[in-house]
Design a protein around this motif. Structure first.
Motif, PDB file in Angstrom:
ATOM      1  N   PHE A 176     -17.242  26.933  -6.672  1.00 41.04           N
ATOM      2  CA  PHE A 176     -17.059  26.477  -8.051  1.00 41.04           C
ATOM      3  C   PHE A 176     -15.682  25.832  -8.226  1.00 41.04           C
ATOM      4  O   PHE A 176     -15.547  24.801  -8.878  1.00 41.04           O
ATOM      5  N   VAL A 177     -14.656  26.419  -7.626  1.00 37.72           N
ATOM      6  CA  VAL A 177     -13.308  25.869  -7.715  1.00 37.72           C
ATOM      7  C   VAL A 177     -13.276  24.493  -7.067  1.00 37.72           C
ATOM      8  O   VAL A 177     -12.729  23.528  -7.640  1.00 37.72           O
ATOM      9  N   TRP A 178     -13.855  24.357  -5.902  1.00 41.24           N
ATOM     10  CA  TRP A 178     -13.858  23.047  -5.228  1.00 41.24           C
ATOM     11  C   TRP A 178     -14.706  22.029  -5.997  1.00 41.24           C
ATOM     12  O   TRP A 178     -14.382  20.834  -6.032  1.00 41.24           O
ATOM     13  N   LEU A 179     -15.765  22.509  -6.630  1.00 44.07           N
ATOM     14  CA  LEU A 179     -16.581  21.619  -7.459  1.00 44.07           C
ATOM     15  C   LEU A 179     -15.755  21.089  -8.634  1.00 44.07           C
ATOM     16  O   LEU A 179     -15.761  19.883  -8.930  1.00 44.07           O
ATOM     17  N   VAL A 180     -15.015  21.967  -9.307  1.00 42.56           N
ATOM     18  CA  VAL A 180     -14.194  21.568 -10.438  1.00 42.56           C
ATOM     19  C   VAL A 180     -13.086  20.612  -9.982  1.00 42.56           C
ATOM     20  O   VAL A 180     -12.822  19.584 -10.624  1.00 42.56           O
ATOM     21  N   ILE A 181     -12.450  20.918  -8.853  1.00 45.54           N
ATOM     22  CA  ILE A 181     -11.378  20.045  -8.337  1.00 45.54           C
ATOM     23  C   ILE A 181     -11.938  18.672  -7.973  1.00 45.54           C
ATOM     24  O   ILE A 181     -11.373  17.634  -8.350  1.00 45.54           O
ATOM     25  N   SER A 182     -13.065  18.616  -7.294  1.00 50.15           N
ATOM     26  CA  SER A 182     -13.672  17.331  -6.898  1.00 50.15           C
ATOM     27  C   SER A 182     -14.102  16.540  -8.129  1.00 50.15           C
ATOM     28  O   SER A 182     -13.873  15.320  -8.210  1.00 50.15           O
ATOM     29  N   PHE A 183     -14.715  17.239  -9.065  1.00 46.20           N
ATOM     30  CA  PHE A 183     -15.148  16.558 -10.286  1.00 46.20           C
ATOM     31  C   PHE A 183     -13.948  16.004 -11.050  1.00 46.20           C
ATOM     32  O   PHE A 183     -13.976  14.874 -11.525  1.00 46.20           O
ATOM     33  N   ALA A 184     -12.874  16.786 -11.148  1.00 51.40           N
ATOM     34  CA  ALA A 184     -11.680  16.347 -11.871  1.00 51.40           C
ATOM     35  C   ALA A 184     -11.049  15.133 -11.184  1.00 51.40           C
ATOM     36  O   ALA A 184     -10.646  14.174 -11.852  1.00 51.40           O
TER      37      ALA A 184
ATOM     38  N   LEU B 222     -12.551  12.888  -9.227  1.00 50.47           N
ATOM     39  CA  LEU B 222     -13.424  11.725  -9.432  1.00 50.47           C
ATOM     40  C   LEU B 222     -13.376  11.249 -10.884  1.00 50.47           C
ATOM     41  O   LEU B 222     -13.270  10.050 -11.162  1.00 50.47           O
ATOM     42  N   TYR B 223     -13.470  12.186 -11.818  1.00 49.31           N
ATOM     43  CA  TYR B 223     -13.501  11.818 -13.235  1.00 49.31           C
ATOM     44  C   TYR B 223     -12.213  11.120 -13.657  1.00 49.31           C
ATOM     45  O   TYR B 223     -12.240  10.045 -14.230  1.00 49.31           O
ATOM     46  N   PHE B 224     -11.071  11.735 -13.354  1.00 49.02           N
ATOM     47  CA  PHE B 224      -9.807  11.140 -13.772  1.00 49.02           C
ATOM     48  C   PHE B 224      -9.486   9.871 -12.981  1.00 49.02           C
ATOM     49  O   PHE B 224      -8.826   8.967 -13.485  1.00 49.02           O
ATOM     50  N   GLY B 225      -9.970   9.781 -11.755  1.00 48.88           N
ATOM     51  CA  GLY B 225      -9.814   8.541 -10.985  1.00 48.88           C
ATOM     52  C   GLY B 225     -10.568   7.398 -11.637  1.00 48.88           C
ATOM     53  O   GLY B 225     -10.056   6.272 -11.747  1.00 48.88           O
ATOM     54  N   ILE B 226     -11.759   7.665 -12.090  1.00 49.37           N
ATOM     55  CA  ILE B 226     -12.549   6.621 -12.762  1.00 49.37           C
ATOM     56  C   ILE B 226     -11.942   6.290 -14.114  1.00 49.37           C
ATOM     57  O   ILE B 226     -11.792   5.127 -14.473  1.00 49.37           O
ATOM     58  N   VAL B 227     -11.596   7.315 -14.874  1.00 43.95           N
ATOM     59  CA  VAL B 227     -11.052   7.088 -16.216  1.00 43.95           C
ATOM     60  C   VAL B 227      -9.717   6.353 -16.139  1.00 43.95           C
ATOM     61  O   VAL B 227      -9.471   5.423 -16.911  1.00 43.95           O
ATOM     62  N   GLN B 228      -8.857   6.727 -15.216  1.00 46.25           N
ATOM     63  CA  GLN B 228      -7.518   6.141 -15.141  1.00 46.25           C
ATOM     64  C   GLN B 228      -7.525   4.700 -14.628  1.00 46.25           C
ATOM     65  O   GLN B 228      -6.718   3.888 -15.064  1.00 46.25           O
ATOM     66  N   PHE B 229      -8.415   4.366 -13.731  1.00 44.45           N
ATOM     67  CA  PHE B 229      -8.338   3.055 -13.085  1.00 44.45           C
ATOM     68  C   PHE B 229      -9.460   2.095 -13.495  1.00 44.45           C
ATOM     69  O   PHE B 229      -9.221   0.911 -13.672  1.00 44.45           O
ATOM     70  N   THR B 230     -10.643   2.580 -13.640  1.00 47.57           N
ATOM     71  CA  THR B 230     -11.777   1.682 -13.862  1.00 47.57           C
ATOM     72  C   THR B 230     -12.002   1.375 -15.333  1.00 47.57           C
ATOM     73  O   THR B 230     -12.209   0.211 -15.694  1.00 47.57           O
ATOM     74  N   VAL B 231     -11.989   2.367 -16.173  1.00 47.97           N
ATOM     75  CA  VAL B 231     -12.300   2.153 -17.591  1.00 47.97           C
ATOM     76  C   VAL B 231     -11.322   1.185 -18.262  1.00 47.97           C
ATOM     77  O   VAL B 231     -11.765   0.298 -19.000  1.00 47.97           O
ATOM     78  N   PRO B 232     -10.010   1.269 -18.028  1.00 53.38           N
ATOM     79  CA  PRO B 232      -9.126   0.278 -18.661  1.00 53.38           C
ATOM     80  C   PRO B 232      -9.412  -1.162 -18.203  1.00 53.38           C
ATOM     81  O   PRO B 232      -9.346  -2.094 -18.990  1.00 53.38           O
ATOM     82  N   LYS B 233      -9.746  -1.332 -16.929  1.00 53.84           N
ATOM     83  CA  LYS B 233     -10.058  -2.674 -16.436  1.00 53.84           C
ATOM     84  C   LYS B 233     -11.312  -3.211 -17.122  1.00 53.84           C
ATOM     85  O   LYS B 233     -11.356  -4.385 -17.519  1.00 53.84           O
TER      86      LYS B 233
END
Length: 163
Positions: free
Chosen positions: A13-21, A23-34
């Motif tokens: 569960f911890v690794w799932l949360v870390i991986s999800f975070a 991926l999620y913040f990577g997409i939000v930080q870089f892709t969504v603004p573009k």
């Protein structure tokens, strides 16, 4: 199966949360603004193209109104010249009747020639403005400006279809 053992649930569960975070913040930080910038730029481009098309249409409407006013004035002037010539012909003696009729006809032909020339010039001006506006719109939408002959042919085909 080791993944179903209760002891392994917490680390998974911890690794799932870390991986999800990540991926999620990577997409939000870089892709969504573009994506947001691209959508904003496209919206501005379309808005600018619509405004320029409306301005071109307003200019064409103004030219058409000027043309209609000049045609009406030329017709009124021709009517006045015709009426004056008819009045003179009625007052003149029969000897001058033939000469007066020739003068009236000459003035009428000259006025009609002027009218036809004014109409042809106005239509050519409208076609030129419409062709230029169409070329500008195509250039803004596609990035490539068509040659003037192609733009004029397109405007002429639309004008023929409208008739």
């Amino acid at each position: 199966m080791p993944q179903f053992e209760v002891v392994n649930f917490a680390p998974q569960f911890v690794w799932l949360v870390i991986s999800f975070a990540i991926l999620y913040f990577g997409i939000v930080q870089f892709t969504v603004p573009k994506i947001g910038r691209v959508i904003g730029e496209r919206e501005q481009t379309v808005s600018d193209d619509i405004q320029s098309a409306e301005a071109a249409k307003a200019e064409a409407d103004r030219i058409e109104a000027d043309y209609a006013a000049s045609v009406a004035a030329a017709r009124e002037q021709a009517r006045e010249a015709l009426n004056a010539a008819r009045g003179q012909a009625a007052k003149a003696v029969e000897q001058r009747l033939a000469a007066a009729n020739e003068e009236v006809e000459r003035k009428q032909n000259a006025a009609q020639t002027q009218l036809d020339a004014a109409r042809a010039k106005a239509l050519a001006d409208i076609e030129a403005v419409a062709a230029e506006a169409a070329a500008d719109i195509v250039e803004r939408l596609t990035g490539a400006r068509p040659d003037s002959r192609t733009a004029v042919q397109a405007v002429q085909s639309v004008a023929l279809a409208a008739e």
